[in-house]
Motif scaffolding. Structure first.
Motif, PDB file in Angstrom:
ATOM      1  N   ASN A 227       4.575  -6.889  -0.500  1.00 17.76           N
ATOM      2  CA  ASN A 227       3.253  -7.338  -0.671  1.00 17.76           C
ATOM      3  C   ASN A 227       1.916  -7.028   0.228  1.00 17.76           C
ATOM      4  OD1 ASN A 227       4.945 -10.293   0.104  1.00 17.76           O
ATOM      5  ND2 ASN A 227       5.426  -9.389   2.120  1.00 17.76           N
ATOM      6  N   GLU A 228       2.221  -6.067  -1.064  1.00 13.58           N
ATOM      7  CA  GLU A 228       0.714  -4.775  -1.190  1.00 13.58           C
ATOM      8  C   GLU A 228      -0.414  -5.887  -1.333  1.00 13.58           C
ATOM      9  OE1 GLU A 228       0.570  -0.508  -3.348  1.00 13.58           O
ATOM     10  OE2 GLU A 228      -0.726  -2.586  -5.367  1.00 13.58           O
ATOM     11  N   PRO A 229      -1.716  -5.425  -0.814  1.00 15.33           N
ATOM     12  CA  PRO A 229      -2.402  -6.439  -0.947  1.00 15.33           C
ATOM     13  C   PRO A 229      -3.594  -5.907  -1.789  1.00 15.33           C
ATOM     14  CG  PRO A 229      -3.042  -4.770   1.383  1.00 15.33           C
ATOM     15  CD  PRO A 229      -1.974  -4.182   0.283  1.00 15.33           C
ATOM     16  N   GLU A 230      -3.342  -7.156  -3.116  1.00 12.31           N
ATOM     17  CA  GLU A 230      -3.990  -6.893  -4.594  1.00 12.31           C
ATOM     18  C   GLU A 230      -5.285  -6.034  -4.197  1.00 12.31           C
ATOM     19  OE1 GLU A 230      -6.573  -9.882  -7.212  1.00 12.31           O
ATOM     20  OE2 GLU A 230      -4.860 -10.757  -6.038  1.00 12.31           O
ATOM     21  N   ASN A 231      -5.972  -6.297  -3.028  1.00 16.98           N
ATOM     22  CA  ASN A 231      -6.907  -5.050  -3.921  1.00 16.98           C
ATOM     23  C   ASN A 231      -6.565  -3.134  -3.612  1.00 16.98           C
ATOM     24  OD1 ASN A 231      -7.218  -5.366  -1.184  1.00 16.98           O
ATOM     25  ND2 ASN A 231      -9.571  -5.331  -0.677  1.00 16.98           N
ATOM     26  N   TYR A 232      -5.356  -2.920  -2.939  1.00 13.24           N
ATOM     27  CA  TYR A 232      -5.211  -2.346  -3.399  1.00 13.24           C
ATOM     28  C   TYR A 232      -4.914  -0.958  -4.664  1.00 13.24           C
ATOM     29  CZ  TYR A 232      -3.465  -0.830   1.923  1.00 13.24           C
ATOM     30  OH  TYR A 232      -3.380  -1.280   2.765  1.00 13.24           O
ATOM     31  N   ALA A 233      -4.620  -1.979  -5.256  1.00  9.61           N
ATOM     32  CA  ALA A 233      -4.587  -1.709  -6.874  1.00  9.61           C
ATOM     33  C   ALA A 233      -5.619  -1.565  -7.280  1.00  9.61           C
ATOM     34  CB  ALA A 233      -3.419  -2.907  -7.197  1.00  9.61           C
ATOM     35  N   GLU A 234      -6.380  -2.512  -7.059  1.00  7.34           N
ATOM     36  CA  GLU A 234      -7.935  -2.687  -8.279  1.00  7.34           C
ATOM     37  C   GLU A 234      -8.356  -1.001  -7.441  1.00  7.34           C
ATOM     38  OE1 GLU A 234      -9.930  -5.999  -6.802  1.00  7.34           O
ATOM     39  OE2 GLU A 234      -8.230  -7.186  -7.495  1.00  7.34           O
ATOM     40  N   PHE A 235      -8.111  -0.619  -6.064  1.00  7.02           N
ATOM     41  CA  PHE A 235      -8.999   0.501  -5.746  1.00  7.02           C
ATOM     42  C   PHE A 235      -8.769   1.661  -6.397  1.00  7.02           C
ATOM     43  CE2 PHE A 235      -9.222   4.022  -2.511  1.00  7.02           C
ATOM     44  CZ  PHE A 235     -10.164   3.916  -2.155  1.00  7.02           C
ATOM     45  N   ARG A 236      -7.083   1.782  -6.016  1.00  2.00           N
ATOM     46  CA  ARG A 236      -6.348   2.515  -6.765  1.00  2.00           C
ATOM     47  C   ARG A 236      -6.867   3.183  -8.092  1.00  2.00           C
ATOM     48  NH1 ARG A 236      -1.414   1.127  -3.713  1.00  2.00           N
ATOM     49  NH2 ARG A 236      -1.656   1.876  -1.461  1.00  2.00           N
ATOM     50  N   ASN A 237      -6.896   2.175  -8.996  1.00  2.44           N
ATOM     51  CA  ASN A 237      -6.941   2.377 -10.328  1.00  2.44           C
ATOM     52  C   ASN A 237      -8.093   2.936 -10.710  1.00  2.44           C
ATOM     53  OD1 ASN A 237      -4.260   1.641 -11.558  1.00  2.44           O
ATOM     54  ND2 ASN A 237      -5.126  -1.204 -11.879  1.00  2.44           N
ATOM     55  N   LYS A 238      -8.884   2.115  -9.958  1.00  2.83           N
ATOM     56  CA  LYS A 238     -11.038   2.295  -9.485  1.00  2.83           C
ATOM     57  C   LYS A 238     -10.516   3.907  -9.589  1.00  2.83           C
ATOM     58  CE  LYS A 238     -14.635   0.513  -9.437  1.00  2.83           C
ATOM     59  NZ  LYS A 238     -15.390  -0.463 -10.452  1.00  2.83           N
TER      60      LYS A 238
END
Length: 185
Positions: free
Chosen positions: A55-66
């Protein structure tokens, strides 16, 4: 380091933050061949290790990828209680987890601190540097960048009008690029 992307993380999430104005100034004075881009941290939920499993927040992955897509990172922070703002500390935590998968690893960093007082964010600057050392981010040591009485730097349009500080920030940005080039070869 031609055509490299440098992320800017602004520690303050306040709408009219001086740190955002400093970021805008750097972005408008980026040397040819480089791209500076702000990385937003305001909407990152507070890090919780339980997210590492599910249940990781979706924007965690977006932030990490950025962050992963950047060649280096510039941190611009005010001081809150002799440290960095909670949003910035949270961004460091989100990017460093799950354990062993830090997006910060080996990215050249620069720290700029500011304050509306004469202390110029000294405590935040050095506290952030401690975290960056642990995160294995080589950090520009000189020049040190502390901006005191930052409210006097900008006009009503948010433009940096203090000429000596403008020159100092341009020179500091070039020093950072020179530093990062050596590490990214």
């Amino acid at each position: 380091m031609e055509n490299k992307k440098i992320g800017i993380i602004v520690g303050s999430i306040r709408k009219d933050a001086y740190t955002k104005k400093i970021a805008d100034f750097l972005m408008s004075n980026t040397p040819s061949g480089y791209q500076l881009e702000k990385i937003e941290i305001a909407d990152l939920p507070i890090y919780n290790q339980d997210y590492d499993d599910a249940n990781e927040p979706e924007n965690y992955a977006e932030f990490r990828n950025k962050v992963k897509g950047m060649d280096g990172i510039i941190f611009i922070t005010p001081e809150h209680n002799r440290s960095v703002p909670a949003a910035l500390k949270n961004a460091l935590d989100v990017g460093s987890r799950p354990y062993g998968k830090s997006v910060w690893d080996n990215k050249p960093a620069m720290v700029i601190s500011s304050s509306i007082s004469g202390i110029s964010g000294f405590g935040a600057n050095h506290h952030l540097r401690q975290s960056l050392a642990f995160l294995n981010m080589p950090t520009l040591q000189q020049p040190e960048i502390y901006l005191a009485n930052v409210q006097d730097y900008f006009n009503e349009k948010g433009e940096l009008v203090k000429e000596d500080s403008a020159k100092f920030l341009k020179d500091a940005l070039q020093s950072y690029i020179d530093f990062a080039e050596k590490l990214l070869k």
